[in-house]
Design an enzyme around this catalytic site. Sequence first.
Site, PDB file in Angstrom:
ATOM      1  N   MET A 121       6.936  -7.515   2.547  1.00 52.25           N
ATOM      2  CA  MET A 121       7.653  -7.993   1.375  1.00 52.25           C
ATOM      3  C   MET A 121       9.082  -8.372   1.754  1.00 52.25           C
ATOM      4  SD  MET A 121       6.417  -5.132  -1.398  1.00 52.25           S
ATOM      5  CE  MET A 121       6.518  -3.785  -0.210  1.00 52.25           C
ATOM      6  N   GLY A 174      13.222  -4.694   0.598  1.00 42.30           N
ATOM      7  CA  GLY A 174      12.580  -5.108   1.844  1.00 42.30           C
ATOM      8  C   GLY A 174      11.705  -4.041   2.459  1.00 42.30           C
ATOM      9  N   SER A 175      10.420  -4.311   2.655  1.00 45.52           N
ATOM     10  CA  SER A 175       9.530  -3.264   3.107  1.00 45.52           C
ATOM     11  C   SER A 175       8.143  -3.813   3.407  1.00 45.52           C
ATOM     12  CB  SER A 175       9.445  -2.170   2.046  1.00 45.52           C
ATOM     13  OG  SER A 175       9.370  -2.759   0.756  1.00 45.52           O
ATOM     14  N   ARG A 176       7.168  -2.905   3.543  1.00 53.49           N
ATOM     15  CA  ARG A 176       5.818  -3.282   3.937  1.00 53.49           C
ATOM     16  C   ARG A 176       4.827  -2.257   3.396  1.00 53.49           C
ATOM     17  NH1 ARG A 176       4.358  -3.481  10.404  1.00 53.49           N
ATOM     18  NH2 ARG A 176       2.269  -2.610  10.296  1.00 53.49           N
TER      19      ARG A 176
END
Length: 230
Positions: free
Chosen positions: A109, A197-199
């Site tokens: 993301m 911001g990440s996954r």
Amino acid sequence: MGKKIRKLKKIRIHREGTDTLIYGFIVIAAIALLLWRLEVKWPFWCFLAVFGVVYGIVLNFFRCPIRYFAQEDTERIVVAPADGKVVVVEEVDEHEYFHDRRLMISIFMSLFNVHANWFPVDGKVKFVHHQNGNYHKAWLPKASEENEHADVMITTPEGTDILCRQIAGAVARRIVTYAKEGEECYIDEHLGFIKFGSRVDVYLPVGTEVCVKMGQTTTGDQTVIAKLKG
């Protein structure tokens, strides 16, 4: 179907962003008012232009669309747990829980994606585990194991265990997980939220039918990423 489409278009602000947006607006408004009182007006307009854009980006980040999966039958369906881009589709050795080979599908993301996370399958939450760690860039392979992350194990009605992992990135500093051990969970429900911001990784049994490809854009709770074996 029409009712679902109308609900899909509704947008709200996620509760995780309420305090950030309110306090941010107050600070920006206060500084802007002080600058406006100066005889020279260009500092005011420069400040307003820069921080107006920043505030708009943050506002966009905390969007929380109301979504409903279009299909009534969700048996063996795995949906995308997040908006973003598919960065990993591969078999990996999972040593922490399964101790065998698993199919991993990862969605990254960016700052401009919706950061709410959805349950990828229907089932029951087996356990929730939070692990502190580093803050590598979220798209790097080592981020899945070394970064701070929250693991949610879900057992589907057919008895298949699915692991969904929320991962913090280089910018993200807070993972919120709403899943609770022992609770029933369903597609369309929020699993959690990751700030800035990440996954999200999903670990599936080897042999699962993959329905996405590398680089594909996903929509959380809408894109079918896989179908479990019968």
